[in-house]
Structures are given as structure tokens and as C-alpha cells.
Design a protein around this motif. Structure first.
Motif, short mmCIF file in Angstrom:
data_model
loop_
_atom_site.label_atom_id
_atom_site.label_comp_id
_atom_site.label_asym_id
_atom_site.label_seq_id
_atom_site.Cartn_x
_atom_site.Cartn_y
_atom_site.Cartn_z
N PRO A 160 2.76 4.94 -0.85
CA PRO A 160 2.29 6.32 -0.70
C PRO A 160 1.82 6.91 -2.03
O PRO A 160 2.23 6.46 -3.10
CB PRO A 160 3.53 7.06 -0.18
N SER A 161 0.97 7.91 -1.94
CA SER A 161 0.48 8.60 -3.13
C SER A 161 0.60 10.10 -2.90
O SER A 161 0.92 10.56 -1.81
CB SER A 161 -0.97 8.21 -3.42
N VAL A 162 0.29 10.86 -3.93
CA VAL A 162 0.40 12.31 -3.85
C VAL A 162 -0.60 12.90 -2.85
O VAL A 162 -0.42 14.03 -2.36
CB VAL A 162 0.19 12.93 -5.25
N HIS A 182 0.87 -1.18 0.00
CA HIS A 182 0.00 0.00 0.00
C HIS A 182 0.90 1.23 0.00
O HIS A 182 1.05 1.92 1.01
CB HIS A 182 -0.91 -0.03 1.24
N GLN A 219 -6.54 6.69 0.13
CA GLN A 219 -5.74 7.49 -0.81
C GLN A 219 -6.61 8.43 -1.64
O GLN A 219 -6.47 8.54 -2.85
CB GLN A 219 -4.90 6.58 -1.70
N GLN A 220 -7.50 9.10 -0.93
CA GLN A 220 -8.39 10.08 -1.54
C GLN A 220 -8.32 11.38 -0.75
O GLN A 220 -8.05 11.37 0.46
CB GLN A 220 -9.84 9.57 -1.56
#
Length: 264
Positions: free
Chosen positions: A141-143, A139, A227-228
Motif C-alpha cells: 500500500p501507499s499513501v 505490491h 498508485q497514483q
């Protein structure tokens, strides 16, 4: 307000050194010392990740991982740990520093900043451990993680205001510490941290809107687990409440300044 800013700037080295000493004193007689700051959250996150998910096989909609429950749970724990750590440190801001306030001309505004600094450092270490574990679980990381500083700022402001209020009350009513402990337990279980909102009956979900911590925890879960981006309107309302709480807290400190020293 300008006087408080001048005090903060003038005592900035005192604040930084006090935060450092506060963290060092946690592990003063420990052989591993500051390593426990990393070991403790790593062990906690590992238990959530491998026992609760790998053994129980809990899953949640919206998270494409077999460790979905652990990811969701740990995201909420990150927010809760920052709130509870700073609030409990703030509870004894004046009672625990009675000798310091009596013997030295230390501006009271510096004390909550020390509590915030120590709690924030601990929480950042926990965040680092969580991100490592999440990456190992697939899982990554995202922006959306760029929202985290905003969420931390809102949560810190809310906790600061609430912490100042209970810190002043604790000087004059020592039962405040016990009451806060009970309220904290209730808040933990009435905030969807270890369970998803979906299991709450729809006719009861309305009451969650009055729990400011719920909105912040939900924002953490949205950013870290799903991740939203977080819902902005509830977050803005909490930020407004946080500013009002801070104003109330600083007003109470200023109003009770002379009496606190005598009582302490």
C-alpha cells in the motif's frame, strides 16, 4: 430534506440492526457463517492473482510486478462489486420489503441506507482481502490509498441515486429487474475492467467519456494498481451526476409514496 434527516436519526438503531441482520441472513444456515465474507473474496482474488497472472504471465505498463494484470483486474473488480452489490440490493428495496412497509410505519428513506450499509461492509471485507493479497504479491500500500474513501463515497452516491430510481420503477414495472440485469452485463463489458483502455481503438475511446462508471473504475485502478492520484475533473463530474441522481431518486420516492403502498 429535514424530515428525511430526522427519520434517519430517529431510526438509526433500526438501520444498524437491519444491516447486521442482512449480513447474518446471507450465511444463516452455513457452518462457517460470517467467515464466508472473508473466504469468498480471498478465493476470488487468489484466482485472479495466481491463475490469470502466474499462468498467463500477463503484464501491464506502469505496474512493476509479474502479477500486473491481476492487480489491475482486481482493482476494477473492487469498484464493480460495490456498484453491482448495492444496485441489486436497491432494486428490490420496496418490492422485497412490501410487508414491512404495509405493517410498520418505517420511513422509506431508511431502506436504501440499509442496502448501502450491507454492501459497504461486504466491500470493505473484499478490500481488506485485496490489500493482503497485494502485499503478498509485493505490491504494498501507499499513501495514495487515502483517496479510497472519496472514491467510495462518490460511487455510493451514484449507486444510491440510480438504485432509488430503479427501485421505484420496479414497483410499477416488474420487468425493470430483467432490464437492469441485461444493462448490468453490458456495463460490465463496456467498462475497462478486465481489459486495459489501451486496447480500445482511439476513435472509440471517446464514447467511454459518457460512461460514468468508467471514470470511477479508472480512479480505483489509478489508486490501487498504479498508485497514483485519480483524475479529479472526471471524478467531480461523476459526483455532480450522483447528486442529481440522488435528488431525482428521492423525488420519485416522495412523489410515488402513496401509490407504491397500494401497488405493493
Amino acid at each position: 430534506m429535514s424530515g428525511w434527516l430526522e427519520s434517519i436519526i430517529g431510526y438509526r438503531y433500526f438501520i444498524v440492526s437491519s444491516v447486521r441482520n442482512e449480513l447474518l441472513n446471507q450465511f444463516a444456515r452455513s457452518r462457517l457463517g460470517g467467515l464466508w465474507m472473508v473466504i469468498q473474496p480471498l478465493v476470488m482474488v487468489s484466482i485472479y492473482a495466481f491463475v490469470l497472472s502466474a499462468v498467463l504471465r500477463s503484464r501491464l505498463e506502469g505496474i512493476s510486478s509479474q502479477y500486473a494484470y491481476a492487480i489491475y483486474l482486481t482493482s476494477g473488480i473492487l469498484a464493480w462489486s460495490l456498484f453491482s452489490d448495492v444496485l441489486m440490493r436497491s432494486l428490490n428495496l420496496f418490492v422485497g420489503n412490501a410487508n414491512l412497509l404495509k405493517k410498520m410505519l418505517v420511513p422509506k428513506v431508511t431502506l436504501p441506507l440499509i442496502a448501502l450499509g450491507a454492501g459497504l461492509v461486504n466491500n470493505l471485507l473484499l478490500l481488506a482481502a485485496i490489500l493482503v493479497i497485494f502485499a503478498l504479491l509485493g505490491h504494498g500500500p501507499s499513501v495514495v490509498l487515502l483517496w479510497l474513501p472519496v472514491l467510495m463515497l462518490v460511487l455510493l452516491l451514484f449507486t444510491l441515486g440510480l438504485g432509488l430510481v430503479v427501485a421505484v420503477l420496479n414497483v410499477f414495472m416488474r420487468d425493470t429487474a430483467q432490464v437492469v440485469g441485461i444493462v448490468m452485463q453490458c456495463m460490465f463489458w463496456f467498462t475497462p475492467i478486465i481489459y486495459p483502455v489501451s486496447i480500445i481503438p482511439e476513435h472509440l475511446r471517446y464514447w467511454l467519456m459518457f460512461n460514468p462508471l468508467y471514470h470511477v473504475v479508472a480512479a480505483y485502478q489509478s489508486v490501487l494498481a498504479y498508485q497514483q492520484p485519480p483524475a479529479l475533473l472526471p471524478l467531480a463530474v461523476v459526483a455532480g451526476c450522483a447528486l442529481l441522481l440522488c435528488l431525482l431518486g428521492f423525488w420519485m420516492v416522495r412523489r410515488a409514496n402513496a401509490e407504491m403502498v397500494d401497488v405493493l
